[in-house]
Structure formats: C-alpha cells, structure tokens
Scaffold this motif. Structure first.
Motif, short mmCIF file in Angstrom:
data_model
loop_
_atom_site.label_atom_id
_atom_site.label_comp_id
_atom_site.label_asym_id
_atom_site.label_seq_id
_atom_site.Cartn_x
_atom_site.Cartn_y
_atom_site.Cartn_z
N ARG B 176 0.85 -1.22 0.00
CA ARG B 176 0.00 0.00 0.00
C ARG B 176 0.87 1.25 0.00
O ARG B 176 0.57 2.23 -0.67
CB ARG B 176 -0.90 0.00 1.24
CG ARG B 176 -1.96 -1.07 1.18
CD ARG B 176 -3.24 -0.68 1.94
NE ARG B 176 -4.21 -1.75 1.73
CZ ARG B 176 -4.26 -2.85 2.50
NH1 ARG B 176 -3.47 -2.97 3.56
NH2 ARG B 176 -5.15 -3.79 2.22
N LYS B 179 1.88 2.20 -3.27
CA LYS B 179 0.72 2.50 -4.15
C LYS B 179 0.30 1.35 -5.06
O LYS B 179 -0.12 1.57 -6.21
CB LYS B 179 1.01 3.78 -4.96
CG LYS B 179 1.26 4.96 -4.01
CD LYS B 179 1.40 6.26 -4.75
CE LYS B 179 1.66 7.39 -3.74
NZ LYS B 179 2.04 8.65 -4.34
N GLU B 181 -2.31 -1.55 -5.94
CA GLU B 181 -3.73 -1.83 -5.73
C GLU B 181 -3.86 -3.26 -5.21
O GLU B 181 -3.88 -4.22 -5.99
CB GLU B 181 -4.46 -1.62 -7.07
CG GLU B 181 -5.95 -1.56 -6.98
CD GLU B 181 -6.45 -0.63 -5.88
OE1 GLU B 181 -6.91 -1.15 -4.82
OE2 GLU B 181 -6.37 0.60 -6.05
N SER B 183 -6.25 -4.90 -4.02
CA SER B 183 -7.45 -5.66 -4.41
C SER B 183 -7.24 -6.43 -5.71
O SER B 183 -8.02 -7.33 -6.04
CB SER B 183 -8.65 -4.71 -4.54
OG SER B 183 -8.38 -3.75 -5.54
N SER B 184 -6.18 -6.10 -6.46
CA SER B 184 -5.86 -6.89 -7.66
C SER B 184 -5.39 -8.30 -7.31
O SER B 184 -5.26 -9.15 -8.20
CB SER B 184 -4.73 -6.23 -8.46
OG SER B 184 -5.02 -4.89 -8.70
N SER B 222 -0.06 6.76 1.49
CA SER B 222 -0.95 5.75 0.90
C SER B 222 -1.09 4.51 1.79
O SER B 222 -2.03 3.73 1.64
CB SER B 222 -0.44 5.36 -0.49
OG SER B 222 0.90 4.94 -0.42
#
Lengths: 225, 225
Positions: B176, B179, B181, B183-184, B222
């Motif tokens: 995170r 940066k 993602e 959820s991929s 992030s």
C-alpha cells in the motif's frame, strides 16, 4: 517410492544449497536440469511449464512423496524434519537459532540482492551488473564475517556442519564470480576451504552437474579459475 | 527473569513480523525503538552501537534469556520452539513446509528487493524509488497470489494463523505504501483483511508503537489512508 526429483541448474546457488543438503543426508535423488536464463524454451525457469511447478519462477523445487516443495531453506527445513538422521541443525536451541540466522543472512540479506534478475533490472541495458552484485556481496560479507567470528568452530556454527554451511559455500562461489577477494574475509575463506573436500560438497559442486558446460562461460571465469 | 527486549521501529516491516509473533504467543516484551533511517545518532540502525547488536545493521533484534537473536524468521523459529503453546507452524509436515515456503517467498523473494537501502542504491540521487519498490512487490504478489490460492483456508495456510501470516500483513502494508492496488490480488487482500481485527495483529500495528509519529510522513500517506 520413486526417488525425489530436484529441479536444478549448475549456475544456481540456491539449487546448490539443496544439493548439498540432500548429499549430506545421503538421500538418493534425480535431477531435472532447468535453465535459469530466459531462453523462451520449456526448460527455462520462466516458462509456463515451470511456473506451474513454482509460481515464483525460481529453482530449486523438489518433488518428494507426491508434493512439490519450493524455496531452498524451506526445502532444507523439510529434509531436516523428514530425514533427521544426519542433522543440519545443532541440538542446542541457541546454536540452532544461530545456524538459522546465518542461513537467513545469506538467503535474505545477500543472495536476493545479487541474483541475475535484480542485476539485469538495475541496468538500463538489461545486462549483468558486476558492480551491483559485488557491492551487495561485499557489504554482506563484512557483516557475515563478524557474525561468523563469534559462532564458528570448524564450520559456521561450532564443529558440526549445519544448514548455514549449505548456504555459505555457494555464496562464496558467487563472490568469486563477481571478483571479490574472498581472503579479505578470513573466517569465511577458512570455512569455505574446510568444506571443499567433504564428499557431499564435492558431489553437489556445479562441475559435477549434468548440465555443466564443456566450456565455462566468460562471466564465470573468476569463479572456476 | 527480565522481559525480552525487541529492537524495533514503527517503519520496519521486518520488526513488525516479530511483534505479531510475540503477541500471538502472548509473550510480554519491552521495546527499544531504533531509527531505520541514517541519522548518525546512537539510536540509528547504522550506528556503531547497534552494529554490535546486529552486524547486519538491520532491525529487528531480540534480547532474550541472555542471548541476542537476529533475522526475523530465525527469531520467529526460536519463539516457535521455545514457546510452543500457541503454535505458528501447522502440525502436518507438508503444511508446515508450505508455511515456511510462503514466509521465505516474502522474506527472501520480495521484501529484500524493496527495502530502503536497495531502493536508495538503485537511484543516482539516493532517494526513495517508488517505481523500483512497486515493480518488485507487484511481481512477487502475482506469484504469491497463485501460491496462496492453493494453500489458503481462512489464512495463508489452511485455517490456522501461521508464521506466513506474520510475514504477509506487513508486506501488504508495504504494498500500500508503494501505491499497489492490493485488491488486484484477491486472496492476499482477503487474508490481510481477515487478520486486521485480530488482537495480536492490532497490538503489533505500527500505529500502536511508541515511536509512531503524530504526523505520518508524506511517503507513508498511501499506507495509512
């Protein structure tokens, strides 16, 4: 039971660790040679076929008792538990922890930073980066030398050969490949020398592997001189 | 007996792994905070004082029963053997090997390539290299997702929390930060979410550490959003 099958390559220091452990434990095994270079062929560790064996696309992998094991230290830990006879971890818990720590220093703190993929990514032209590799190995060896000074007897931890020694010898070979003066690290150099003539270490050596080439590639010249 | 002392830093994913393991095993411990940035001060992991504790100049280190242990996985293995009550390795040998392999994938195959020192060395100006870090984490997560699909139940390996989960959660936080993602990678994201509310994982979280700053540095925005 069928023999264990090791996916291996003469060039790979990670596969070499496991070969030493298998020979130390006198486990009879077959080898399937895999190229660690990107060849685009099925026998390449980046191939779709091999990705099914190890999604990380790295050798070694070991097929044994119907299971496929990955990651060299995890494989050696498995062998240690499944074949306890010739032990690779000392009996004393703090000595055992020391052997594991030295193995981790090499397998997490040194080798990953100098592997081919990272070297090539570190350069715009995607070629080997000797300067990069020798920087990380030298940094790591300066620390490792100090760790080993405290733990060594005949070998990395006291007078028994442990998994730490299975990791050290291939890493010293990588150091030579990247033109590091190993004698600058006297404890490392002495332990490496002490292990060269051991039968298991001789059998596991790159020069004894079925895919070892008749002519050593130029980038390996300093390792095998 | 005096309490174990963990050399730790809120920023370090490697120290975080050990904090989780200590809390899972309900071992009461003290923390000595160490900066992982080069500050030139004695409380810096690159200081001469800290080099005596860990010649690799990395946290974590754990002082326990008169010994100083280094390398996060080696420390967790020690805790597993010395405090077997709440076990972090499954009973079945192949499940146990899987938990170790996943830990090694993270601790040797992903984290070392994205740590601060390597990022900074990869750039001529010696600054953070988000692109470098996110490349290696994304590559690693693509493979790890496929490995976890086969091994997961509620957590990384089946339905028990193991050392692999101690390694996964801090690595997801790093993802995170750089940066990615998350959820991929649906299996990784689901396991990470399932562990967030566990008491040991809450206590070990960076935000619960004594050196967590009042204002989170911009480069961590992030991770903590």
């Amino acid at each position: 039971m069928s023999k264990p099958l090791l996916y291996s390559c003469w060039m790979s220091s990670c596969a070499w660790r496991v070969r030493i452990a298998l020979h130390l434990k006198q486990i009879d095994f077959n080898v399937k040679t895999i190229s660690i270079l990107k060849t685009g062929e099925p026998g390449d560790q980046y191939s779709e076929e091999f990705e099914k064996i190890n999604p990380m696309k790295y050798i070694p992998a070991l097929e044994i008792h119907g299971h496929t094991l990955i990651e060299s230290l995890s494989i050696i830990n498995y062998l240690e538990e499944a074949y306890p006879k010739r032990r690779l971890l000392p009996k004393d818990i703090f000595q055992r922890t020391k052997a594991r720590a030295i193995s981790d220093v090499i397998c997490s703190g040194i080798q990953p930073l100098q592997n081919l993929k990272v070297q090539k990514f570190s350069r715009p032209d995607g070629n080997l980066n000797f300067e990069w590799a020798s920087f990380w190995i030298s940094q790591g060896f300066s620390s490792l030398e100090n760790i080993l000074k405290e733990s060594t007897g005949d070998y990395c931890v006291g007078n028994e050969i442990t998994m730490a020694d299975c990791c050290l010898v291939p890493q010293v070979a990588n150091a030579r490949r990247y033109k590091i003066e190993v004698s600058s690290y006297p404890t490392i150099a002495r332990i490496d020398k002490a292990l060269q003539d051991h039968e298991a270490f001789r059998k596991a050596h790159p020069s004894q592997q079925p895919d070892f080439p008749k002519e050593v590639p130029a980038s390996f010249a300093s390792q095998f001189k």
